[in-house]
Design an enzyme around this catalytic site. Structure first.
Site, PDB file in Angstrom:
ATOM      1  N   LYS A  65       0.808  -1.224   0.000  1.00  0.00           N
ATOM      2  CA  LYS A  65       0.000   0.000   0.000  1.00  0.00           C
ATOM      3  C   LYS A  65       0.849   1.286   0.000  1.00  0.00           C
ATOM      4  CE  LYS A  65      -4.134  -2.103   2.020  1.00  0.00           C
ATOM      5  NZ  LYS A  65      -5.168  -2.063   3.057  1.00  0.00           N
ATOM      6  N   ASP A 101      -9.935   2.561   2.538  1.00  0.00           N
ATOM      7  CA  ASP A 101     -10.135   1.851   3.815  1.00  0.00           C
ATOM      8  C   ASP A 101     -10.842   2.752   4.828  1.00  0.00           C
ATOM      9  OD1 ASP A 101      -9.097  -0.625   3.147  1.00  0.00           O
ATOM     10  OD2 ASP A 101      -7.053  -0.113   3.756  1.00  0.00           O
TER      11      ASP A 101
HETATM   12  N1  LIG Z   1     -11.808  -5.477   7.134  1.00  0.00           N
HETATM   13  C1  LIG Z   1     -11.035  -4.898   6.228  1.00  0.00           C
HETATM   14  O1  LIG Z   1     -11.486  -4.428   5.185  1.00  0.00           O
HETATM   15  C2  LIG Z   1      -9.565  -4.761   6.500  1.00  0.00           C
HETATM   16  C3  LIG Z   1      -8.803  -3.773   5.830  1.00  0.00           C
HETATM   17  C4  LIG Z   1      -7.443  -3.672   6.120  1.00  0.00           C
HETATM   18  C5  LIG Z   1      -6.865  -4.553   7.032  1.00  0.00           C
HETATM   19  N2  LIG Z   1      -7.631  -5.497   7.635  1.00  0.00           N
HETATM   20  C6  LIG Z   1      -7.028  -6.438   8.614  1.00  0.00           C
HETATM   21  O2  LIG Z   1      -6.460  -5.657   9.648  1.00  0.00           O
HETATM   22  C7  LIG Z   1      -5.322  -6.304  10.195  1.00  0.00           C
HETATM   23  C8  LIG Z   1      -4.152  -5.329  10.233  1.00  0.00           C
HETATM   24  O3  LIG Z   1      -3.810  -4.924   8.922  1.00  0.00           O
HETATM   25  P1  LIG Z   1      -2.636  -3.853   8.685  1.00  0.00           P
HETATM   26  O4  LIG Z   1      -2.561  -3.619   7.236  1.00  0.00           O
HETATM   27  O5  LIG Z   1      -2.783  -2.683   9.597  1.00  0.00           O
HETATM   28  O6  LIG Z   1      -1.359  -4.709   9.171  1.00  0.00           O
HETATM   29  P2  LIG Z   1       0.044  -4.167   9.723  1.00  0.00           P
HETATM   30  O7  LIG Z   1       0.360  -2.828   9.160  1.00  0.00           O
HETATM   31  O8  LIG Z   1       1.007  -5.302   9.497  1.00  0.00           O
HETATM   32  O9  LIG Z   1      -0.194  -4.001  11.312  1.00  0.00           O
HETATM   33  C9  LIG Z   1      -0.368  -5.133  12.125  1.00  0.00           C
HETATM   34  C10 LIG Z   1      -0.675  -4.682  13.545  1.00  0.00           C
HETATM   35  O10 LIG Z   1      -0.928  -5.852  14.337  1.00  0.00           O
HETATM   36  C11 LIG Z   1      -0.095  -5.828  15.493  1.00  0.00           C
HETATM   37  N3  LIG Z   1       0.215  -7.180  15.934  1.00  0.00           N
HETATM   38  C12 LIG Z   1       0.526  -8.249  15.144  1.00  0.00           C
HETATM   39  N4  LIG Z   1       0.738  -9.336  15.916  1.00  0.00           N
HETATM   40  C13 LIG Z   1       0.560  -8.938  17.209  1.00  0.00           C
HETATM   41  C14 LIG Z   1       0.641  -9.609  18.477  1.00  0.00           C
HETATM   42  N5  LIG Z   1       0.947 -10.914  18.560  1.00  0.00           N
HETATM   43  N6  LIG Z   1       0.377  -8.893  19.606  1.00  0.00           N
HETATM   44  C15 LIG Z   1       0.040  -7.578  19.524  1.00  0.00           C
HETATM   45  N7  LIG Z   1      -0.033  -6.890  18.354  1.00  0.00           N
HETATM   46  C16 LIG Z   1       0.222  -7.569  17.214  1.00  0.00           C
HETATM   47  C17 LIG Z   1       1.130  -5.060  15.047  1.00  0.00           C
HETATM   48  O11 LIG Z   1       1.839  -4.602  16.173  1.00  0.00           O
HETATM   49  P3  LIG Z   1       3.418  -4.253  16.066  1.00  0.00           P
HETATM   50  O12 LIG Z   1       3.485  -2.862  15.491  1.00  0.00           O
HETATM   51  O13 LIG Z   1       3.887  -4.355  17.454  1.00  0.00           O
HETATM   52  O14 LIG Z   1       4.041  -5.301  15.156  1.00  0.00           O
HETATM   53  C18 LIG Z   1       0.477  -3.945  14.225  1.00  0.00           C
HETATM   54  O15 LIG Z   1      -0.050  -2.955  15.076  1.00  0.00           O
HETATM   55  C19 LIG Z   1      -5.088  -7.537   9.309  1.00  0.00           C
HETATM   56  O16 LIG Z   1      -5.651  -8.663   9.967  1.00  0.00           O
HETATM   57  C20 LIG Z   1      -5.861  -7.217   8.038  1.00  0.00           C
HETATM   58  O17 LIG Z   1      -6.309  -8.383   7.365  1.00  0.00           O
HETATM   59  C21 LIG Z   1      -8.969  -5.619   7.403  1.00  0.00           C
END
Ligand SMILES: NC(=O)c1ccc[n+]([C@@H]2O[C@H](COP(=O)([O-])OP(=O)(O)OC[C@H]3O[C@@H](n4cnc5c(N)ncnc54)[C@H](OP(=O)(O)O)[C@@H]3O)[C@@H](O)[C@H]2O)c1
Length: 279
Positions: A65, A101
């Site tokens: 992205k 988003d």
């Molecule tokens: N519904 C929808 O349309 C939609 C749209 C976009 C995303 N999503 C979902 O949203 C989620 C996040 O997406 P993203 O793009 O923001 O991903 P990202 O940029 O990789 O961020 C992931 C986040 O999860 C945290 N995290 C991961 N494992 C963890 C753990 N074991 N304990 C605590 N925190 C943890 C990370 O913390 P750290 O910074 O500490 O690593 C970070 O804050 C995904 O599951 C994605 O599929 C859904």
């Protein structure tokens, strides 16, 4: 025939083709929407050559992205504010980019619980990744005065707070229960709960009875967080609505028709989610 696609690395899990091909059929448009795995080193080249791939545009998912924003000639304010783009389209030979988003999340929240915004209370965001940035931007645009961000890696929460200014404050991950009880909205944007893996280990005891609890993870549709909130009588908002609504502006850009998010479409996605194996 008009063609669009979603790119990511990996991409197999994406349900965007289900959504867009449903709309194409419903609207009687001669078009197709596919998915394509594109490795990070090829993203920029791929996006700069959409037309030669026969594409009118594409969606971009993790981890592309930010690269998508950088590759664009023209960017909408939504993408610039979030620092990432998920929807690209061509206007003549110019590559244009937006982030839908924010629109997807806020549209579904407003549809499900319009009263959330009548409460003069903070919004609490778990996570500080790309989705958290899009959602923080949405709440700021909606006029929320205080957003508390809780992230495992505190430096990332602080970076998000710096990006958006004084109304956004970083907090320790360990404070996610004690400092969220007065929230108007609590939203999980971490990957915890995806495919039923892991637990947020948050205790909703003592949360304001008007708190809206939402989770942007949508596999499973009812995450552990949402199940806990429902059991406590709190209103919940699932992540599938965000996925469906974020798709609307892209379809309109590529195919010229603004599609509707219908119950039938939602049911199809739910059936697919229930039938899927954990990935
Ligand atoms: N519904 C929808 O349309 C939609 C749209 C976009 C995303 N999503 C979902 O949203 C989620 C996040 O997406 P993203 O793009 O923001 O991903 P990202 O940029 O990789 O961020 C992931 C986040 O999860 C945290 N995290 C991961 N494992 C963890 C753990 N074991 N304990 C605590 N925190 C943890 C990370 O913390 P750290 O910074 O500490 O690593 C970070 O804050 C995904 O599951 C994605 O599929 C859904």
């Amino acid at each position: 025939m008009k063609r669009a696609c979603v790119i990511g690395w990996p991409i197999e899990h994406s349900r965007s083709p289900l959504i867009h091909n449903y709309w194409l059929k419903l609207c009687g448009i001669d078009g197709v929407y596919t998915k394509k795995a594109v490795p990070p080193e090829d993203v920029s080249t791929f996006l700069r050559s959409l037309a030669s791939h026969g594409l009118v545009g594409c969606n971009v998912t993790v981890p592309h992205k930010e690269a998508a924003l950088a590759a664009a000639d023209e960017t909408e304010a939504s993408a610039r504010a979030v620092g990432a783009a998920n929807t690209l389209w061509l206007v003549e030979d110019k590559l244009c980019a937006a982030n839908t988003d924010t629109y997807g999340y806020m549209t579904y929240l407003n549809l499900c619980v319009p009263a959330w915004k009548t409460r003069d209370k903070p919004v609490c965001i778990l996570g500080a990744g790309g989705a958290a940035r899009a959602i923080a931007h949405g709440f700021l645009e909606a006029g929320v005065e205080e957003i508390r961000v809780f992230n495992r890696t505190r430096a990332r929460a602080e970076a998000l707070a710096r990006q958006f200014g004084a109304r956004v404050k970083a907090h320790d991950w360990e404070e996610r229960t004690s400092k969220a009880r007065d929230a108007a909205v609590l939203v999980n944007t971490t990957t915890i709960g995806l495919n039923g893996m892991g637990s947020l280990e948050i205790d909703l005891t003592g949360f304001d009875p008007d708190c809206v609890v939402s989770d942007i993870v949508y596999v499973p549709l009812e995450t552990e967080l949402l199940a806990q909130a429902k059991a406590r009588g709190l209103r919940t908002v699932d992540g599938l609505g965000m996925l469906l609504h974020q798709a609307v502006p892209g379809f309109e850009k590529w195919f010229g028709v603004r599609p509707e998010v219908t119950q039938e479409l939602r049911d199809r996605l739910i059936a697919d989610i229930k039938g899927s194996k954990p990935c």
